[in-house]
Motif scaffolding. Structure first.
Motif, short mmCIF file in Angstrom:
data_model
loop_
_atom_site.label_atom_id
_atom_site.label_comp_id
_atom_site.label_asym_id
_atom_site.label_seq_id
_atom_site.Cartn_x
_atom_site.Cartn_y
_atom_site.Cartn_z
N THR A 3 31.97 21.41 35.72
CA THR A 3 33.33 21.94 35.68
C THR A 3 34.07 21.41 34.47
O THR A 3 34.79 22.15 33.80
N VAL A 7 35.79 23.65 31.41
CA VAL A 7 37.19 23.50 31.00
C VAL A 7 37.28 23.14 29.53
O VAL A 7 38.10 23.68 28.79
N LEU A 17 45.74 26.72 28.77
CA LEU A 17 45.23 26.25 30.05
C LEU A 17 46.33 25.91 31.05
O LEU A 17 46.03 25.48 32.14
N GLY A 18 47.56 26.09 30.70
CA GLY A 18 48.70 25.68 31.53
C GLY A 18 48.60 25.99 33.00
O GLY A 18 47.76 25.47 33.72
N SER A 19 49.47 26.83 33.48
CA SER A 19 49.57 27.08 34.91
C SER A 19 48.39 27.90 35.43
O SER A 19 48.09 27.84 36.61
N GLU A 20 47.71 28.67 34.57
CA GLU A 20 46.58 29.47 35.03
C GLU A 20 45.46 28.59 35.57
O GLU A 20 44.88 28.87 36.61
N THR A 21 45.17 27.52 34.85
CA THR A 21 44.10 26.63 35.29
C THR A 21 44.47 25.91 36.57
O THR A 21 43.67 25.83 37.50
N SER A 22 45.69 25.40 36.64
CA SER A 22 46.08 24.68 37.85
C SER A 22 46.16 25.63 39.04
O SER A 22 45.83 25.25 40.16
N SER A 23 46.55 26.86 38.80
CA SER A 23 46.60 27.85 39.88
C SER A 23 45.19 28.16 40.39
O SER A 23 44.96 28.23 41.60
N MET A 25 42.55 26.23 40.13
CA MET A 25 42.00 25.04 40.78
C MET A 25 42.61 24.87 42.17
O MET A 25 41.91 24.48 43.11
N SER A 26 43.89 25.16 42.32
CA SER A 26 44.54 25.07 43.63
C SER A 26 43.94 26.08 44.59
O SER A 26 43.70 25.77 45.76
N TYR A 29 40.50 24.87 45.64
CA TYR A 29 40.62 23.77 46.59
C TYR A 29 41.00 24.29 47.97
O TYR A 29 40.45 23.84 48.97
#
Length: 58
Positions: A3, A7, A17-23, A25-26, A29
């Motif tokens: 992973t 990335v 990679l801002g909010s798209e990546t965290s979204s 990944m959330s 999860y």
């Protein structure tokens, strides 16, 4: 490890990679957590009748 390499590869392409990546990944999860919960519940349902039948025959 895989992973982290993905990335890093996406980051090197200049993609934000801002909010798209965290979204993403959330979401991953959340899906994983629900899957683990369902698997645990199904496993409990499968094992519970077996345990009860062994208690009554002993």
């Amino acid at each position: 490890m895989f992973t982290a390499l993905v990335v890093a590869a996406v980051a090197s392409l200049g993609t934000p990679l801002g909010s798209e990546t965290s979204s993403a990944m959330s979401f991953s999860y959340s899906v994983r957590s629900v899957g683990y919960s369902l698997g645990s519940a199904i496993g409990g349902l499968i094992l519970t009748p077996d345990r009860r039948s062994s208690e009554t025959t002993s």
